[in-house]
Design a protein around this motif. Structure first.
Motif, PDB file in Angstrom:
ATOM      1  N   LEU A 115       0.851  -1.184   0.000  1.00 43.37           N
ATOM      2  CA  LEU A 115       0.000   0.000   0.000  1.00 43.37           C
ATOM      3  C   LEU A 115       0.887   1.235   0.000  1.00 43.37           C
ATOM      4  N   LYS A 116       0.663   2.131  -0.977  1.00 45.83           N
ATOM      5  CA  LYS A 116       1.462   3.345  -1.104  1.00 45.83           C
ATOM      6  C   LYS A 116       0.635   4.554  -0.686  1.00 45.83           C
ATOM      7  N   VAL A 117       1.203   5.371   0.195  1.00 42.41           N
ATOM      8  CA  VAL A 117       0.549   6.578   0.695  1.00 42.41           C
ATOM      9  C   VAL A 117       1.396   7.769   0.271  1.00 42.41           C
ATOM     10  N   HIS A 118       0.806   8.702  -0.476  1.00 45.60           N
ATOM     11  CA  HIS A 118       1.547   9.832  -1.034  1.00 45.60           C
ATOM     12  C   HIS A 118       1.138  11.122  -0.338  1.00 45.60           C
TER      13      HIS A 118
ATOM     14  N   LEU B  35     -13.381   7.510  13.371  1.00 46.67           N
ATOM     15  CA  LEU B  35     -12.434   7.793  12.298  1.00 46.67           C
ATOM     16  C   LEU B  35     -11.649   6.534  11.926  1.00 46.67           C
ATOM     17  N   VAL B  36     -11.208   5.791  12.924  1.00 44.82           N
ATOM     18  CA  VAL B  36     -10.453   4.558  12.672  1.00 44.82           C
ATOM     19  C   VAL B  36     -11.333   3.550  11.937  1.00 44.82           C
TER      20      VAL B  36
ATOM     21  N   LEU C 173      -9.907   1.386   3.392  1.00 43.29           N
ATOM     22  CA  LEU C 173      -8.750   0.595   2.970  1.00 43.29           C
ATOM     23  C   LEU C 173      -9.167  -0.804   2.525  1.00 43.29           C
ATOM     24  N   ALA C 174     -10.258  -1.313   3.096  1.00 48.55           N
ATOM     25  CA  ALA C 174     -10.764  -2.624   2.691  1.00 48.55           C
ATOM     26  C   ALA C 174     -11.263  -2.612   1.252  1.00 48.55           C
ATOM     27  N   GLU C 175     -11.562  -1.431   0.715  1.00 45.81           N
ATOM     28  CA  GLU C 175     -11.962  -1.340  -0.687  1.00 45.81           C
ATOM     29  C   GLU C 175     -10.801  -1.731  -1.609  1.00 45.81           C
ATOM     30  N   LEU C 176      -9.569  -1.501  -1.152  1.00 46.35           N
ATOM     31  CA  LEU C 176      -8.396  -1.881  -1.938  1.00 46.35           C
ATOM     32  C   LEU C 176      -7.975  -3.322  -1.654  1.00 46.35           C
ATOM     33  N   ASN C 177      -8.057  -3.727  -0.393  1.00 49.24           N
ATOM     34  CA  ASN C 177      -7.646  -5.083  -0.025  1.00 49.24           C
ATOM     35  C   ASN C 177      -8.503  -5.560   1.149  1.00 49.24           C
ATOM     36  N   PRO C 178      -9.589  -6.274   0.866  1.00 53.76           N
ATOM     37  CA  PRO C 178     -10.481  -6.720   1.939  1.00 53.76           C
ATOM     38  C   PRO C 178      -9.908  -7.845   2.785  1.00 53.76           C
ATOM     39  N   ASP C 179      -8.776  -8.420   2.370  1.00 52.04           N
ATOM     40  CA  ASP C 179      -8.210  -9.572   3.064  1.00 52.04           C
ATOM     41  C   ASP C 179      -7.099  -9.207   4.045  1.00 52.04           C
ATOM     42  N   HIS C 180      -6.831  -7.912   4.194  1.00 53.54           N
ATOM     43  CA  HIS C 180      -5.744  -7.514   5.095  1.00 53.54           C
ATOM     44  C   HIS C 180      -6.162  -6.289   5.893  1.00 53.54           C
ATOM     45  N   GLU C 181      -5.821  -6.300   7.189  1.00 50.47           N
ATOM     46  CA  GLU C 181      -6.110  -5.154   8.053  1.00 50.47           C
ATOM     47  C   GLU C 181      -4.824  -4.352   8.235  1.00 50.47           C
ATOM     48  N   TYR C 182      -4.792  -3.169   7.618  1.00 53.38           N
ATOM     49  CA  TYR C 182      -3.598  -2.329   7.672  1.00 53.38           C
ATOM     50  C   TYR C 182      -3.481  -1.585   9.005  1.00 53.38           C
ATOM     51  N   VAL C 183      -4.610  -1.263   9.595  1.00 52.94           N
ATOM     52  CA  VAL C 183      -4.619  -0.510  10.853  1.00 52.94           C
ATOM     53  C   VAL C 183      -4.940  -1.480  11.986  1.00 52.94           C
ATOM     54  N   VAL C 184      -3.930  -1.755  12.812  1.00 46.61           N
ATOM     55  CA  VAL C 184      -4.050  -2.775  13.861  1.00 46.61           C
ATOM     56  C   VAL C 184      -4.121  -2.095  15.220  1.00 46.61           C
ATOM     57  N   THR C 185      -5.063  -2.530  16.056  1.00 47.83           N
ATOM     58  CA  THR C 185      -5.189  -2.013  17.413  1.00 47.83           C
ATOM     59  C   THR C 185      -4.272  -2.781  18.357  1.00 47.83           C
TER      60      THR C 185
ATOM     61  N   GLY D 222      -2.367   1.827  21.527  1.00 47.13           N
ATOM     62  CA  GLY D 222      -2.721   2.675  20.391  1.00 47.13           C
ATOM     63  C   GLY D 222      -2.900   1.865  19.124  1.00 47.13           C
ATOM     64  N   LEU D 223      -2.414   2.401  18.012  1.00 44.59           N
ATOM     65  CA  LEU D 223      -2.586   1.772  16.701  1.00 44.59           C
ATOM     66  C   LEU D 223      -1.236   1.611  16.010  1.00 44.59           C
ATOM     67  N   ARG D 224      -1.164   0.595  15.149  1.00 42.63           N
ATOM     68  CA  ARG D 224       0.053   0.355  14.371  1.00 42.63           C
ATOM     69  C   ARG D 224      -0.339   0.049  12.938  1.00 42.63           C
ATOM     70  N   PHE D 225       0.495   0.492  11.992  1.00 45.31           N
ATOM     71  CA  PHE D 225       0.276   0.235  10.562  1.00 45.31           C
ATOM     72  C   PHE D 225       1.058  -0.998  10.143  1.00 45.31           C
ATOM     73  N   GLU D 226       0.400  -1.927   9.443  1.00 46.28           N
ATOM     74  CA  GLU D 226       1.060  -3.147   8.996  1.00 46.28           C
ATOM     75  C   GLU D 226       0.824  -3.370   7.516  1.00 46.28           C
ATOM     76  N   GLN D 227       1.906  -3.479   6.748  1.00 41.36           N
ATOM     77  CA  GLN D 227       1.830  -3.831   5.342  1.00 41.36           C
ATOM     78  C   GLN D 227       1.597  -5.343   5.200  1.00 41.36           C
ATOM     79  N   VAL D 228       1.206  -5.754   4.003  1.00 49.97           N
ATOM     80  CA  VAL D 228       1.114  -7.179   3.704  1.00 49.97           C
ATOM     81  C   VAL D 228       2.517  -7.747   3.646  1.00 49.97           C
ATOM     82  N   GLU D 229       2.750  -8.843   4.320  1.00 49.47           N
ATOM     83  CA  GLU D 229       4.090  -9.452   4.307  1.00 49.47           C
ATOM     84  C   GLU D 229       4.315 -10.277   3.050  1.00 49.47           C
TER      85      GLU D 229
END
Length: 226
Positions: free
Chosen positions: A130-133, A194-195, A202-214, A219-226
Motif C-alpha cells: 500500500l502506497k501513501v503519497h 475515524l479509525v 482501505l478494505a476497498e483496496l484489499n479486503p483480506d488484510h487489516e492495515y490498521v491494527v489495534t 494505540g494503533l500500528r500500521f502493517e503492510q502485507v508481508e
C-alpha cells in the motif's frame, strides 16, 4: 523532451457527491462553486444553490465566502455565514450537507501534470504494498487507486500511521495530528469512528488484510502485507 512547467496551486479534492474523486486546482483569483452553468465548478446536486460559495485568493492565501446559500456552508462542521473563512491545509468543506471536499494547500502538493507518472512508478514498485503519497494525498495498491479519495481527516490518520515505521501511535498523537485546533477536547468515540471508517475505505483496496491494527492499551500500528 520539453520540461513541464512546474506549478504548485492549492486544490480541492471532492470525496462525497456526484463529482467524488475529482480534483480542482485553485489556479485563478476567484473560483465560484454552485449549480449555475456559469460557475467555475458546477455541482449537480439540487441542494446546492445556484451560486453557493466563492473561493478568493489574496496576499495571505485563500478565503471561502458563502454567497447566501439556502442550505449552508460548513468548514470542519462549523457554519460559514456573513464572515468569510480563511482556508488552511486539510480543512473539510461541506456544502448543503451534501457535497464534501478537502482543501489541500499549495505547498503540500505536486504538479497535477505529474500524477500519471507517479502512478506508473508506484505500480512498478510493488503490487502488494500500500502506497501513501503525502504530496498528492493519493492511496494506491499496485495500479489501483482509492477512489473517491480519503477525507482530509482519514488521510491525516493514515499518513501518521504509515510514516511511523511500524511503531505504535498513541491516541493522543492521533488527536494532536488530526485535530490540532480542537477546542474542548476530542472524544474517544470520535477517534474510534475515524479509525472504523479508515479501515472500511482501505478494505476497498484489499479486503483480506487489516492495515490498521489495534494494540490494546497502547494505540494503533500500521502493517503492510508481508
Amino acid at each position: 523532451m520539453d520540461e513541464v512547467k512546474q506549478e504548485n496551486h492549492p486544490f480541492l479534492i471532492i470525496y462525497k457527491g456526484a463529482l467524488a474523486g475529482t480534483r480542482w486546482p485553485l489556479d485563478s483569483d476567484t473560483v465560484t462553486i454552485g449549480r449555475g452553468s456559469d460557475c467555475d465548478i458546477v455541482m449537480l446536486e439540487r441542494q446546492i444553490s445556484r451560486y453557493h460559495v466563492r473561493i478568493e485568493r489574496d496576499e495571505r492565501g485563500y478565503l471561502l465566502r458563502d454567497l447566501g446559500s439556502k442550505n449552508g456552508t460548513f468548514v470542519n462542521d462549523e457554519p460559514v455565514r456573513e464572515q468569510p473563512y480563511r482556508l488552511r491545509d486539510g480543512d473539510e468543506i461541506n456544502l448543503a450537507k451534501t457535497v464534501q471536499m478537502g482543501f489541500v494547500a499549495g505547498d503540500a502538493t505536486l504538479p497535477l501534470e505529474s500524477l500519471e507518472g507517479e502512478s506508473a512508478v508506484v505500480s512498478e514498485a510493488s503490487d502488494s504494498e500500500l502506497k501513501v503519497h503525502p504530496t498528492t494525498r493519493r492511496v494506491c495498491l499496485g495500479r489501483e487507486e482509492l477512489d473517491p479519495p480519503l477525507s482530509p481527516a482519514q488521510f491525516a490518520l493514515l499518513d501518521l500511521l504509515a510514516s511511523s515505521g511500524g511503531r505504535v501511535v498513541t491516541r493522543q498523537e492521533i488527536i494532536e495530528t488530526v485535530w490540532p485546533d480542537a477546542v474542548g477536547g476530542v472524544t474517544d468515540q470520535a477517534v474510534d469512528a475515524l479509525v472504523y471508517r479508515l479501515r472500511e475505505r482501505l478494505a476497498e483496496l484489499n479486503p483480506d488484510h487489516e492495515y490498521v491494527v489495534t494494540v490494546r492499551g497502547h494505540g494503533l500500528r500500521f502493517e503492510q502485507v508481508e
